[in-house]
Write an enzyme that holds these catalytic residues in place. Structure first.
Site, PDB file in Angstrom:
ATOM      1  N   VAL A 277       3.765  -7.343 -26.142  1.00 21.07           N
ATOM      2  CA  VAL A 277       2.477  -7.370 -25.436  1.00 21.07           C
ATOM      3  C   VAL A 277       2.296  -8.580 -24.529  1.00 21.07           C
ATOM      4  O   VAL A 277       1.368  -8.609 -23.735  1.00 21.07           O
ATOM      5  CB  VAL A 277       1.271  -7.328 -26.405  1.00 21.07           C
ATOM      6  CG1 VAL A 277       1.099  -5.937 -26.973  1.00 21.07           C
ATOM      7  CG2 VAL A 277       1.411  -8.357 -27.518  1.00 21.07           C
TER       8      VAL A 277
ATOM      9  N   GLU B  80       4.192 -12.484 -22.811  1.00 19.20           N
ATOM     10  CA  GLU B  80       5.235 -13.483 -22.801  1.00 19.20           C
ATOM     11  C   GLU B  80       4.599 -14.801 -22.410  1.00 19.20           C
ATOM     12  O   GLU B  80       4.105 -14.950 -21.299  1.00 19.20           O
ATOM     13  CB  GLU B  80       6.336 -13.065 -21.820  1.00 19.20           C
ATOM     14  CG  GLU B  80       7.608 -13.807 -22.051  1.00 19.20           C
ATOM     15  CD  GLU B  80       8.842 -12.965 -21.726  1.00 19.20           C
ATOM     16  OE1 GLU B  80       8.698 -11.824 -21.257  1.00 19.20           O
ATOM     17  OE2 GLU B  80       9.944 -13.483 -21.935  1.00 19.20           O
ATOM     18  N   GLY B  81       4.543 -15.709 -23.346  1.00 16.79           N
ATOM     19  CA  GLY B  81       3.942 -17.012 -23.053  1.00 16.79           C
ATOM     20  C   GLY B  81       4.987 -17.997 -22.615  1.00 16.79           C
ATOM     21  O   GLY B  81       6.133 -17.629 -22.336  1.00 16.79           O
ATOM     22  N   THR B  82       4.608 -19.261 -22.554  1.00 19.45           N
ATOM     23  CA  THR B  82       5.535 -20.281 -22.091  1.00 19.45           C
ATOM     24  C   THR B  82       6.667 -20.503 -23.084  1.00 19.45           C
ATOM     25  O   THR B  82       7.777 -20.815 -22.714  1.00 19.45           O
ATOM     26  CB  THR B  82       4.813 -21.629 -21.884  1.00 19.45           C
ATOM     27  OG1 THR B  82       3.902 -21.808 -22.966  1.00 19.45           O
ATOM     28  CG2 THR B  82       4.061 -21.653 -20.578  1.00 19.45           C
ATOM     29  N   TYR B  83       6.361 -20.365 -24.348  1.00 21.00           N
ATOM     30  CA  TYR B  83       7.400 -20.659 -25.328  1.00 21.00           C
ATOM     31  C   TYR B  83       7.684 -19.510 -26.277  1.00 21.00           C
ATOM     32  O   TYR B  83       8.472 -19.644 -27.194  1.00 21.00           O
ATOM     33  CB  TYR B  83       7.034 -21.919 -26.129  1.00 21.00           C
ATOM     34  CG  TYR B  83       5.859 -21.753 -27.075  1.00 21.00           C
ATOM     35  CD1 TYR B  83       6.078 -21.412 -28.414  1.00 21.00           C
ATOM     36  CD2 TYR B  83       4.549 -21.921 -26.646  1.00 21.00           C
ATOM     37  CE1 TYR B  83       5.022 -21.273 -29.282  1.00 21.00           C
ATOM     38  CE2 TYR B  83       3.489 -21.781 -27.507  1.00 21.00           C
ATOM     39  CZ  TYR B  83       3.732 -21.455 -28.831  1.00 21.00           C
ATOM     40  OH  TYR B  83       2.681 -21.312 -29.678  1.00 21.00           O
TER      41      TYR B  83
ATOM     42  N   VAL C 241       7.504 -14.942 -27.117  1.00 22.29           N
ATOM     43  CA  VAL C 241       7.235 -13.563 -26.765  1.00 22.29           C
ATOM     44  C   VAL C 241       6.335 -13.010 -27.866  1.00 22.29           C
ATOM     45  O   VAL C 241       6.564 -13.274 -29.038  1.00 22.29           O
ATOM     46  CB  VAL C 241       8.538 -12.740 -26.718  1.00 22.29           C
ATOM     47  CG1 VAL C 241       8.250 -11.328 -26.245  1.00 22.29           C
ATOM     48  CG2 VAL C 241       9.548 -13.421 -25.809  1.00 22.29           C
TER      49      VAL C 241
ATOM     50  N   ASP D 171      -8.141 -26.877 -25.877  1.00 17.72           N
ATOM     51  CA  ASP D 171      -7.984 -25.828 -24.869  1.00 17.72           C
ATOM     52  C   ASP D 171      -8.957 -24.679 -25.107  1.00 17.72           C
ATOM     53  O   ASP D 171      -8.575 -23.513 -25.093  1.00 17.72           O
ATOM     54  CB  ASP D 171      -6.537 -25.324 -24.831  1.00 17.72           C
ATOM     55  CG  ASP D 171      -6.229 -24.567 -23.535  1.00 17.72           C
ATOM     56  OD1 ASP D 171      -7.021 -24.692 -22.571  1.00 17.72           O
ATOM     57  OD2 ASP D 171      -5.225 -23.838 -23.489  1.00 17.72           O
TER      58      ASP D 171
END
Lengths: 308, 358
Positions: free
Chosen positions: A11, A13-16, A18, A128
């Protein structure tokens, strides 16, 4: 032996990592799995992954995303198993077909503050907070997520990085690049989110870091030595246009329908000087949560209108 | 209006440090014995794989006691390395904690501590926000490569059950320093308290190598460090703070009520009774005083028993462990010993041979 968890669909894909949707095999409980690839990073496990794991292991609370499990696959990948939360507050704010009642807004704000309060009483800053990181369960409960920037406060002398919090939600002390900030940065972000819930558009949408300073102080006034002593000695305090603080009637005009108690709370959270900004406790005990209407019970909160 | 709230005691109980890493003495001993057994079995397995090439009597397995000594020795090396790398005390303390937890799950006969400690230090630096790149980390420590350090990162994380948050006694010690000034300001000068504080803070490093960390809470350990330096200071403090209401029963009841209603954040944070792992219900104040005095006394005694093996002792255990991990090297040594007569043997024993885990 069947796997403990199944991954069904990718669903995101982030920076670090999946992110997959999946199920706990035994109970069929839906879950989200953040898979962090081994050996993908030169310096071993990524800092964001370390932070997320470190803090979520400690923070168990109804209004904080639950870290269900951590396991390693045979390939040596690290998997964070999180509770499945299908929506976030940003999606709701953007869905123009949904009307927010004052009780709905109060309910989301209350749940946000409870989650933040739990972080802060454990001396952990989220750093954040934004609508996109406030996830919603199918039962309507709001939960803080994405602790990839979180950190704990250990000693008051430590230097912190000012490069945190997504721009629109960044507190003035961060805009001035202060290296000694506190929990108050999270409360500013909550204040901006509160305003956004009422306005249904981002409250302080700076185009870039420089513009963010202008947009912020145009809306809320430029801090000066008078309301914030030593502010002018902060690294990035220079070449500022001096805007006056907004009057109460200007705020009433901008936030039509907000009660006086709601405005009090918002102004407390958006207090320029971090030393005078309200903390979670003061916010949770404010008149806004005592006056009617009651906060909407989570199951009755608006849900995303079904599309496709 | 009073607000019912979660106490710091309850918050501490939710921490992974309390849930997963606090034990009774019996539990801790049982864990170490189990780990030692596992290590011995692993050595047997290795010998079996060598098909009797290395006879069993050439290899000396180590005992629980020896494992502990070797771990303590390497915990102290973390301190020296951290200084060399200019890392803050928080990182050093967390690395020691990681190393000691690792060996509640694994035996030194499975993974040699001198390798594991590097991974622990590197991971602790990341976890405590003092990131150093693996290249500069490795460059500053002789005989290492980035790979040799990173290789064990996952193993360490897994052994830590993926819990990285460690509560150390530094913060409570600082809090008590202020409260001591407050409570005993008329009996001790600030300079005197300051000197005691400095010494107590140094003693924390010792405490972190003792088993106190597995049995006591950080505020209890902090008080014990003060007590080790100046016993009468802590005795007076506890007496004044917790014994004073014992005169009349009415007063006791009031004091408890006040404490519940007030719930002043700072105070609770520093109050070790609140964080006591042993106190279940809310006892009367006088009991609390006795309980606290006893707890701090026990903790003080435990800090005193920290293992501190000599270099020779550690080298001796080190060598045994080295051959436990790589039994085939015994043959190599034997061959070399017969070809190279005398003189070299002692030298080799002192050389720290890099061991490969498993």
């Amino acid at each position: 032996m069947p796997p403990l968890y199944t991954k069904s669909k990718k669903v995101g894909e982030g920076t670090y990592a999946v992110v997959y949707l999946g199920h706990h095999t035994a109970t069929q409980r839906p879950i989200a799995i953040k898979e962090i690839k081994a050996g993908q990073f030169k310096d071993g496990l990524d800092m964001s992954a370390i932070r997320e794991m470190k803090y979520l292991q400690e923070l168990r609370h109804l209004n904080i995303i639950e870290l269900v499990d951590v396991f390693s696959s045979q390939e040596g990948d690290l998997n964070l198993v999180l509770e499945y939360l299908p929506a976030d507050l940003e999606m709701l704010i953007k869905d123009r077909s949904i009307l927010f009642s004052p009780g709905d807004i109060k309910s989301w704000l209350l749940m946000t503050l409870r989650g933040v309060h739990h972080c802060h009483r454990n001396h952990i800053l989220h750093r954040d907070l934004k609508p996109n990181n406030l996830l919603l369960s199918p039962q309507g409960e709001l939960k803080l997520a994405d602790f990839g920037l979180a950190r704990s406060l250990t000693s008051p002398n430590e230097l912190l990085t000012h490069n945190v919090v997504t721009r629109w939600y960044r507190a003035p002390e961060l805009l001035f690049e202060s290296r000694h900030y506190t929990e108050a940065v999270d409360l500013w972000a909550v204040g901006v989110i509160f305003a956004e819930l009422m306005l249904r558009v981002p409250y302080l949408p700076g185009r870039d870091d420089l513009d963010q300073i202008d947009v912020t102080f145009q809306a809320l006034g430029t801090p000066t030595e008078e309301n914030w002593s030593n502010v002018s000695s902060l690294p990035n305090y220079n070449d500022l246009k001096i805007y006056p603080e907004p009057t109460r009637s200007e705020l009433r005009k901008r936030f039509i329908g907000a009660t006086e108690a709601a405005l009090d709370l918002m102004c407390g959270l958006l207090c320029l000087n971090p030393a005078n900004r309200w903390d979670t406790e003061r916010a949770l005990l404010s008149g806004y949560f005592k006056e009617s209407p009651d906060p909407t019970v989570p199951v009755d909160l608006p849900k995303l209108s079904k599309k496709e | 209006m009073s607000v019912p709230r979660v106490t710091f005691d309850e918050l501490y109980r939710r921490s992974s440090q309390y849930r997963l890493w606090s034990y009774t003495r019996e539990e801790l001993q049982a864990k170490r014995e189990a780990v030692n057994n596992k290590g011995c079995l692993k050595v047997d397995e290795r010998l079996k794989q060598l098909n009797g090439e290395v006879s069993e009597d050439l290899i000396t397995k180590v005992t629980v006691e020896e494992e502990l000594k070797l771990i303590s020795f390497n915990s102290r090396r973390i301190g020296m390395l951290a200084k060399h790398l200019n890392l803050p005390s928080q990182v050093r303390a967390t690395a020691v904690s990681f190393l000691r937890k690792f060996y509640l799950v694994n035996s030194v006969m499975e993974y040699h501590p001198k390798l594991v400690l590097l991974t622990c230090l590197f991971l602790a630096a990341k976890s405590e926000n003092s990131f150093i790149s693996i290249n500069s980390f490795s460059k500053r420590i002789p005989k290492t490569t980035p790979e040799s350090i990173l290789k064990l990162e996952f193993e360490v994380l897994q052994s830590l059950k993926f819990t990285l948050f460690v509560h150390h006694p530094f913060r409570p010690l600082y809090g008590f320093f202020y409260d001591l000034q407050d409570v005993l300001g008329d009996e001790f000068t600030i300079e005197e308290l300051g000197r005691v504080y400095d010494k107590a803070r140094k003693l924390i490093d010792e405490a972190l190598i003792s088993d106190a960390v597995f049995h006591f809470t950080p505020p209890q350990i902090a008080l014990a460090c003060f007590k080790s330096i100046k016993p009468e200071l802590v005795d007076r403090y506890l007496e004044k703070k917790f014994k004073k209401e014992s005169k009349s029963k009415v007063k006791v009841a009031e004091a408890i009520k006040e404490e519940q209603d007030e719930g002043e954040v700072q105070d609770q944070d520093q109050d070790p009774a609140k964080a006591s792992a042993n106190t279940e219900a809310k006892p009367k104040k006088i009991d609390l005083y006795q309980e606290l005095s006893r707890t701090v006394e026990e903790c003080t005694a435990m800090i005193r028993t920290t293992q501190n093996p000599t270099k020779e002792e550690a080298t001796d255990i080190d060598r045994k462990v080295h051959y436990c991990i790589s039994p085939s090297l015994v043959l190599k040594r034997k061959r070399e010993d017969t070809s190279e007569p005398s003189g070299d043997d002692t030298k080799r024993q002192r050389t720290e041979t890099p061991a490969t885990p498993m």
